[in-house]
Structures are given as structure tokens and as C-alpha cells.
Write an enzyme that holds these catalytic residues in place. Structure first.
Site, PDB file in Angstrom:
ATOM      1  N   CYS A   2       0.597  -0.995   0.152  1.00  0.00           N
ATOM      2  CA  CYS A   2      -0.209  -0.254   0.106  1.00  0.00           C
ATOM      3  C   CYS A   2       0.927   1.474  -0.446  1.00  0.00           C
ATOM      4  O   CYS A   2       2.220   1.019   0.275  1.00  0.00           O
ATOM      5  CB  CYS A   2      -0.629   0.213   1.128  1.00  0.00           C
ATOM      6  SG  CYS A   2      -1.645  -1.271   1.153  1.00  0.00           S
ATOM      7  N   ARG A  27       1.700   1.387  -5.771  1.00  0.00           N
ATOM      8  CA  ARG A  27       1.966   0.463  -5.109  1.00  0.00           C
ATOM      9  C   ARG A  27       0.477   0.079  -4.601  1.00  0.00           C
ATOM     10  O   ARG A  27       0.669  -1.120  -3.813  1.00  0.00           O
ATOM     11  CB  ARG A  27       2.662   0.825  -3.843  1.00  0.00           C
ATOM     12  CG  ARG A  27       3.755   1.457  -3.952  1.00  0.00           C
ATOM     13  CD  ARG A  27       4.221   3.168  -3.211  1.00  0.00           C
ATOM     14  NE  ARG A  27       4.273   2.581  -1.472  1.00  0.00           N
ATOM     15  CZ  ARG A  27       5.519   1.630  -1.650  1.00  0.00           C
ATOM     16  NH1 ARG A  27       6.458   1.610  -2.129  1.00  0.00           N
ATOM     17  NH2 ARG A  27       5.976   0.411  -0.823  1.00  0.00           N
ATOM     18  N   TRP A  74      -3.423  -2.253  -1.277  1.00  0.00           N
ATOM     19  CA  TRP A  74      -3.721  -3.037  -2.070  1.00  0.00           C
ATOM     20  C   TRP A  74      -4.244  -4.168  -1.441  1.00  0.00           C
ATOM     21  O   TRP A  74      -3.356  -4.758  -0.115  1.00  0.00           O
ATOM     22  CB  TRP A  74      -2.115  -3.469  -2.875  1.00  0.00           C
ATOM     23  CG  TRP A  74      -1.864  -4.528  -3.802  1.00  0.00           C
ATOM     24  CD1 TRP A  74      -2.580  -4.781  -5.260  1.00  0.00           C
ATOM     25  CD2 TRP A  74      -1.537  -6.100  -2.651  1.00  0.00           C
ATOM     26  NE1 TRP A  74      -1.759  -6.099  -5.355  1.00  0.00           N
ATOM     27  CE2 TRP A  74      -1.832  -6.734  -4.111  1.00  0.00           C
ATOM     28  CE3 TRP A  74      -1.301  -5.990  -1.552  1.00  0.00           C
ATOM     29  CZ2 TRP A  74      -1.279  -7.703  -4.318  1.00  0.00           C
ATOM     30  CZ3 TRP A  74      -0.808  -8.036  -2.558  1.00  0.00           C
ATOM     31  CH2 TRP A  74      -1.418  -8.957  -3.583  1.00  0.00           C
ATOM     32  N   ASN A  98       0.846  -0.201   5.937  1.00  0.00           N
ATOM     33  CA  ASN A  98       1.267  -0.532   5.059  1.00  0.00           C
ATOM     34  C   ASN A  98       1.940  -1.859   5.577  1.00  0.00           C
ATOM     35  O   ASN A  98       2.521  -1.899   6.483  1.00  0.00           O
ATOM     36  CB  ASN A  98       2.574  -0.284   4.264  1.00  0.00           C
ATOM     37  CG  ASN A  98       2.984  -0.612   3.263  1.00  0.00           C
ATOM     38  OD1 ASN A  98       2.332  -1.352   2.288  1.00  0.00           O
ATOM     39  ND2 ASN A  98       3.925   0.107   2.451  1.00  0.00           N
ATOM     40  N   GLY A  99       1.331  -3.186   5.279  1.00  0.00           N
ATOM     41  CA  GLY A  99       2.253  -4.496   5.548  1.00  0.00           C
ATOM     42  C   GLY A  99       1.404  -5.548   6.374  1.00  0.00           C
ATOM     43  O   GLY A  99       0.372  -5.194   6.322  1.00  0.00           O
ATOM     44  N   GLU A 484      10.357 -15.210 -18.670  1.00  0.00           N
ATOM     45  CA  GLU A 484       9.095 -12.750 -18.542  1.00  0.00           C
ATOM     46  C   GLU A 484       8.446 -12.855 -19.363  1.00  0.00           C
ATOM     47  O   GLU A 484       8.019 -12.296 -19.371  1.00  0.00           O
ATOM     48  CB  GLU A 484      10.712 -12.589 -19.021  1.00  0.00           C
ATOM     49  CG  GLU A 484      10.441 -10.707 -18.452  1.00  0.00           C
ATOM     50  CD  GLU A 484      10.059 -10.827 -16.940  1.00  0.00           C
ATOM     51  OE1 GLU A 484       9.499  -9.349 -17.831  1.00  0.00           O
ATOM     52  OE2 GLU A 484      10.198 -11.109 -16.886  1.00  0.00           O
ATOM     53  N   LYS A 488       4.877 -11.708 -18.451  1.00  0.00           N
ATOM     54  CA  LYS A 488       4.540 -10.711 -18.895  1.00  0.00           C
ATOM     55  C   LYS A 488       2.294 -10.753 -19.503  1.00  0.00           C
ATOM     56  O   LYS A 488       1.930  -9.090 -19.262  1.00  0.00           O
ATOM     57  CB  LYS A 488       5.434  -9.784 -19.852  1.00  0.00           C
ATOM     58  CG  LYS A 488       6.562  -9.098 -19.905  1.00  0.00           C
ATOM     59  CD  LYS A 488       6.161  -7.912 -18.816  1.00  0.00           C
ATOM     60  CE  LYS A 488       7.642  -7.474 -17.934  1.00  0.00           C
ATOM     61  NZ  LYS A 488       7.350  -8.143 -16.529  1.00  0.00           N
ATOM     62  N   GLU A 491       0.916 -10.963 -16.482  1.00  0.00           N
ATOM     63  CA  GLU A 491       0.373  -9.422 -16.145  1.00  0.00           C
ATOM     64  C   GLU A 491      -0.713  -8.757 -16.326  1.00  0.00           C
ATOM     65  O   GLU A 491      -1.803  -8.266 -15.723  1.00  0.00           O
ATOM     66  CB  GLU A 491       1.591  -8.789 -15.637  1.00  0.00           C
ATOM     67  CG  GLU A 491       2.813  -9.954 -14.455  1.00  0.00           C
ATOM     68  CD  GLU A 491       4.011  -9.190 -14.338  1.00  0.00           C
ATOM     69  OE1 GLU A 491       4.233  -8.502 -13.650  1.00  0.00           O
ATOM     70  OE2 GLU A 491       4.950  -8.827 -15.580  1.00  0.00           O
ATOM     71  N   HIS A 507       7.852 -34.032 -22.346  1.00  0.00           N
ATOM     72  CA  HIS A 507       8.218 -34.519 -21.107  1.00  0.00           C
ATOM     73  C   HIS A 507       6.469 -33.592 -19.933  1.00  0.00           C
ATOM     74  O   HIS A 507       6.750 -33.885 -18.879  1.00  0.00           O
ATOM     75  CB  HIS A 507       8.693 -34.107 -20.352  1.00  0.00           C
ATOM     76  CG  HIS A 507      10.513 -34.558 -20.204  1.00  0.00           C
ATOM     77  ND1 HIS A 507      10.505 -35.800 -19.987  1.00  0.00           N
ATOM     78  CD2 HIS A 507      11.610 -34.579 -21.155  1.00  0.00           C
ATOM     79  CE1 HIS A 507      11.503 -35.951 -20.640  1.00  0.00           C
ATOM     80  NE2 HIS A 507      11.965 -35.437 -21.268  1.00  0.00           N
ATOM     81  N   LYS A 606       3.116  -2.765  -7.270  1.00  0.00           N
ATOM     82  CA  LYS A 606       4.859  -2.460  -8.239  1.00  0.00           C
ATOM     83  C   LYS A 606       5.734  -2.901  -7.129  1.00  0.00           C
ATOM     84  O   LYS A 606       6.643  -3.842  -7.317  1.00  0.00           O
ATOM     85  CB  LYS A 606       4.770  -0.524  -8.246  1.00  0.00           C
ATOM     86  CG  LYS A 606       6.505  -0.692  -9.036  1.00  0.00           C
ATOM     87  CD  LYS A 606       6.790  -1.171 -10.223  1.00  0.00           C
ATOM     88  CE  LYS A 606       8.007  -1.376 -10.741  1.00  0.00           C
ATOM     89  NZ  LYS A 606       8.195  -1.458 -12.371  1.00  0.00           N
TER      90      LYS A 606
END
Length: 611
Positions: A2, A27, A74, A98-99, A484, A488, A491, A507, A606
């Protein structure tokens, strides 16, 4: 994850707090709120959704106060809703947080037994009630907050105000970042200095367990109850990072900034065909004693570490392990003596990476001769302050949640680290180092050429819009880039995507391949190209549709259900940096076509400052 903003001034802080929240929206962004102290009352406004919704409410109601705290959320405990949005209140107390308070359930039960009524599902409301209770036995807000801190287990940052005292703001850093902004006749606190750039460029970066009391004209910082001093820093900051610069999204802007960002990152470490003599500072000589590398990171940074493993082992013949920080810290890992522990984090505040670093430091001895290196994008971060060596990327501020320029500059910086270790240990000859540096200097131009593929990639992206799944394949050093690329796409477009080492197809993953499964292939020119072509044949034989990003000399040709885009010529050693660009552009265009929130994808934030 947050964002906290607080301030005390002679003027109305409401617009300053809201502007700060807008700058912290990367955030967290499922709800936002503000609490102002005005004529002995707490004036609170909370809204679900983006900060713009809160901003409209604050303006519409003409909210006013010279002392206040604000928050963008968040969700961790409780769904996104008005009742779960911060600030939370109890009596005369308002709190932003925050946390995570790990023992909140026990504390909540205790408080409920004493008659405290909870109106939210959050762990934060526990803090508000605890401070309210402590005010009955302590004469000041500072003392009350200090008495509550030992009761809280977890990593957190707090901002606290009381309607009984419009002359002070209390803030706490305990595992989650917090910075104080210094003004003239006004002072501020925030999770990130970027939130406060419109009002100040002078900052104090709080350290672990700091408790700060802000008034309009003073700042008192306490460590374990003892008044202490912290150095202030003046930064040369531009607001340009918060502007999209004509691009539709921050992510697209940041993709196109990579040429310059990479050039800056390389220039920070090399001149001509050699490393700067003072690269990595006075303790760099300790790299001569390193016998193995341990990399810890999360998400995109983890993928960067995976690429670096190939470099350390191929070029230096040094064993290198790469682990996800959230697993490493709970695995009771064995870190051998003479290990270089490389911690990679864009923000330098990633909770799991920081915790893993601290665990290793706590368990090691001087005889272990461990060396700690931080690779991050923020020179004032916790990770930088808690490590021996500091390797800064020069990406500049990255607003988009999906990392782009931070990732490619991490790769460039990691290669510089490989060169430095090789130099200190005489594992690379001057000619070998010069050859690698020459290849690195070609990267920015190759990236620029890869960006020119944008119209063709946008056209290709239409084939993904209605798909529900996708596979990304790579071999060798391109395998992490396949991971990656899949990340992306997940996300920002919300398409389920998986990255695989192409040799693993038979496999298991081949069971997924059919005519509706797009398969993205990274085909750089290297020793594994022929084997990769065989893997492509396996996909074709099962009706899969291939989207290939290939070296111009790969001899891979377009045909029915095989779409080929040729990536600019680049040495296979540094090809991962360049091949990242089309992965970013493909994901971006698919997301735009699907109408998702590119810069602030759902459920993500983020800077991951909670476990």
C-alpha cells in the site's frame, strides 16, 4: 504494498495528500482514503477504486485540514470495500498502515473481549484500537504508539494522528519503507519519496524500528525510545517520470526508454573496452575470494538472475545458484563460505528478498567470509543500506507495474558484475573482457532496432486476443526470457501463459498443444538452435501455431501457421537483453486490444513490501 502519505503544515494538506496518493498508485489501487484533523474532529473520506474517485470526493466536499494522513490500498486482509479502506479509526485515533500484522487475530480477540467493536476485516483496525486503548495510560500520542509497537508482529509502516492534537503526526517504520520529506513550516511522510516531489526535494530515509514525530517545525526520530539523528538528503529529481510523455501508457513509454536506460547503465560501469577502475567501490577487491554465487530475487528479478547463472558458469566457471527469495528464506538453505550473495530487487524494498538477506546475515559468522551485493534501481533503498557492494541500474523511475526497463538494465548490470568478478579473479583475459564489452556496447543499438518491430508485433498481437492460453519456449540462455515473456502476458493481458525450456516439451507440455494454442518461440543464434528447431517441429506436428522471434541468420522461414519476426543481429551471449523487447511489446499490444489496465493490472502492485 500500500501507499502512505501524511503531512502537517500551515496550509490545507488535503490536495497534497491526494496528489501524493496519485503518485503512489502503482503500489496499490483497489481503494483509497484520507483522514484530516479539522477543528478537533477527524474528517475521513474513503472510496473504492482508483485515487481519482477519492480526489473527486475530496474536491466535491471541500475537505480541509492542516494535518492529515492518506492511503492507497492493495488488499491483503479483507476484500476491497469502503469499510476495509484506510484510514481506520478508533475514538480519537486515525491510522494508515502498510504491511501485515501477523498476530492480528490474537490481538483482535483480546480487544473484542474488552469491548472494542470492529467494523472492518483488516488487520489495521487492530492497530487503531490498540493505540486508542494505550491513550488511556499514556500522556502523549508518541508514548502510546511506542507502547503498542512491541505488541505487533510482522513487517509494517504506520502513520498515526489524533483529533485531540492537531500539532503532531507519528510514523513508524518496522519492515516497510518510509521516508520523511522536509519543508519550511511543514513536514511530510510517505512510502516513497516520489509522492512528495511536488512539495520538497529534501528527505530523511527512516531506518528499521525508527519512530518519528513530525510537527510543522520539527522532526524527532526515536530508535528504541532514544532520540537519534538521521542525515537528510537533497535529491535532484524531475517530475518527468510521472508524465507519460505522449505515450498512451507508462509501460509503452518505459519500453521505449530502454535504449537510453541501457546506455546509462553500461556507461556507469565501462569506458571504451574496460571497466571503470573504481567500479563497485572500495570493497570490490573482496570479490577475489568468492568461490560461488547465490542469487535471490522474486518475479522478473528472478528471471534476470537465471540469465546471470548462465554467464557466471559459462564465462567464469563459477557455480551459481538462483532461488526465489520467498522459498529460499524458509528452506533452511546452506550458504557455503566465500559466497557472494546477490540480492536483486527493482525497488530495493522487496520484503522476501530483504528478509532472506537478513536471515543469511543473522546466521553467518565472520569466518564464513560472505559478501553481500545489492542490485537495484533505488540508491536510497533498504537493500542498498544493508549490503557491502551496490550495483545500481540506471533505469530511472519505473511506474508501470509490469517491469520492462528495470529488467533489461538488471541484465546489463549483471553482465558488468560478471566482468568485475572475472577481472578480480583473473578468470577473464583482457581480450576476453574487451570482447564482451564490445558486445554490450552493441546492445542499445540492437534494442533500438528491436523497438522498430513495434508495428509488426502489434499486427501479430491480434492473433492472441481471443486465446485463453499460450506457451513460451526457449532453450539455454533464452529459457529465462521465455519465462519472462509468459509472465508479462499473464500480468497485463490476463491470458494464462507458461514459459518452458523447449527440451521439456515432450515431458508433459505437449499435451496442451492443439490448434488453439499459440506457441511463442525465442530462436536466437546459438549452439542450441538446431535442437530448438526440432522442438518447433514437435509443436507443428500437433497442430500448434508458432510465433517465432528469430535471428536473421536462423534460416527459419514463415509458412502456414508459422509466423516469423526477425530480431536484430546480436551476439548470443547478450541476446537475452534484446529478445526481451519483443516479449514486452507483444504483451503490451495484446493487453491493449483486450482492454485491460496496462499500467495497473488487477491484483498486482509495483513494490511488493509484504510477504
Amino acid at each position: 504494498m500500500c501507499g502512505i502519505v501524511g503531512g502537517i503544515a500551515e496550509r490545507n494538506v488535503a490536495p497534497i495528500l491526494v496528489e501524493g496518493l496519485k503518485r503512489l498508485e502503482y503500489r496499490g489501487y483497489d481503494s483509497a482514503g484520507v483522514a484530516l484533523i479539522d477543528h478537533g474532529d477527524i474528517i475521513r473520506e474513503r472510496q473504492v477504486g482508483k485515487v481519482a474517485v477519492l480526489e473527486n470526493a475530496v474536491i466535491g466536499k471541500q475537505l480541509h485540514g492542516a494535518l492529515g494522513i492518506a492511503h492507497t490500498r492493495w488488499a491483503t486482509h479483507g476484500e476491497p470495500s469502503v469499510i476495509n479502506a484506510h484510514p481506520h479509526t478508533s475514538g480519537t485515533i486515525a491510522v494508515v498502515h502498510n504491511g501485515i500484522i501477523e498476530n492480528y487475530a490474537v490481538l483482535k480477540a483480546e480487544l473484542q473481549a474488552e469491548g472494542f467493536v470492529f467494523t472492518s476485516q483488516t488487520d489495521t483496525e487492530v492497530v487503531a484500537h490498540l493505540i486508542h486503548r494505550a491513550m488511556h495510560t499514556h500522556s502523549t500520542l508518541l508514548a502510546a504508539v511506542q507502547s503498542v509497537i512491541p505488541l505487533l508482529h510482522g513487517a509494517y509502516a504506520l502513520g498515526v494522528v489524533s483529533s485531540q492534537n492537531a500539532n503532531e503526526l507519528i510514523a513508524v517504520r518496522a519492515g516497510s519503507p518510509l521516508v520523511v520529506g522536509l519543508g519550511i513550516g511543514e513536514n511530510f511522510v510517505a512510502s516513497d519519496q516520489m509522492a512528495l516531489l511536488p512539495v520538497t526535494n529534501r528527505f530523511i530515509y527512516l531506518e528499521e524500528k525508527d519512530v518519528v514525530r513530525l510537527t510543522r517545525d520539527s522532526i524527532e526520530i526515536y530508535q528504541n525510545g532514544v532520540l537519534t539523528n538521521r542525515t537528510s538528503h537533497e535529491i535532484d529529481a524531475s517530475d518527468s517520470a510521472s508524465d507519460k510523455g505522449g505515450y498512451k501508457h507508462y509501460m509503452l513509454k518505459e519500453i521505449h526508454e530502454q535504449t537510453d536506460a541501457l546506455t546509462r547503465t553500461l556507461a556507469a560501469g565501462i569506458t571504451g573496452d574496460s571497466l571503470h577502475k573504481d567500479f563497485l567501490g572500495e570493497q570490490a577487491h573482496r570479490l577475489a575470494h568468492v568461490k560461488q554465487i547465490q542469487i535471490i530475487a522474486c518475479g522478473t528479478s528472478f528471471h534476470a538472475g537465471m540469465v546471470a547463472r548462465y554467464w557466471f558458469e559459462k564465462l567464469l566457471k563459477l557455480p551459481c545458484q538462483v532461488e526465489i527469495a520467498s522459498e529460499f528464506r524458509y528452506r533452511e538453505p546452506v550458504v557455503l563460505p566465500n559466497t557472494l550473495l546477490v540480492c536483486i530487487s527493482q525497488s530495493g524494498e522487496t520484503a522476501d528478498t530483504l528478509a532472506a538477506l537478513r536471515d543469511v546475515k543473522a546466521q553467518s559468522t565472520l569466518d564464513d567470509n560472505l559478501l553481500y551485493l545489492a542490485l537495484c534501481n533505488v540508491k536510497t533503498s533498504s537493500l542498498i543500506r544493508e549490503t557491502d557492494l551496490h550495483l545500481l541500474t540506471q533505469a530511472g523511475v519505473e511506474i508501470g507495474v509490469a517491469s520492462t526497463k528495470a529488467f533489461t538494465t538488471q541484465l546489463a548490470a549483471l553482465m558488468l558484475l560478471v566482468l568485475k568478478v572475472g577481472q578480480e579473479q583473473n578468470r577473464l583475459t583482457p581480450a576476453e573482457s574487451a570482447s564482451i564489452i564490445e558486445q554490450l556496447w552493441h546492445v542499445p543499438n540492437a534494442v533500438n532496432e528491436a523497438l522498430a518491430l513495434d508495428p509488426l508485433i502489434e499486427k501479430m498481437s491480434h492473433a492472441f486476443v481471443e486465446r485463453r492460453h499460450a506457451l513460451f519456449l526457449g532453450r539455454g540462455i533464452e529459457y529465462p526470457i521465455a519465462l519472462e515473456g509468459a509472465l508479462k502476458l499473464k500480468e497485463i493481458s490476463y491470458i494464462h501463459a507458461e514459459g518452458y525450456a523447449a527440451g521439456e516439451l515432450k515431458h508433459g507440455p505437449l499435451a496442451l498443444v492443439d490448434k488453439d494454442m499459440p506457441v511463442v518461440v525465442l530462436a536466437a543464434q546459438d549452439d542450441l538452435l538446431d535442437k530448438l528447431k526440432s522442438n518447433m517441429q514437435e509443436v507443428q506436428a500437433r497442430g500448434g501455431e508458432l510465433f517465432v522471434f528469430a535471428d536473421v541468420d536462423s534460416e527459419i522461414k514463415a509458412e502456414e501457421r508459422v509466423h516469423v519476426l526477425y530480431v536484430p543481429k546480436i551476439s548470443g551471449l547478450v541476446a537475452p537483453i534484446v529478445y526481451s523487447i519483443p516479449m514486452q511489446l507483444l504483451s503490451y499490444h495484446v493487453a491493449v486490444l483486450r482492454g485491460t489496465d496496462v499500467d495497473q493490472p488487477r491484483n498486482l502492485a509495483k513494490s511488493v513490501t509484504v510477504e
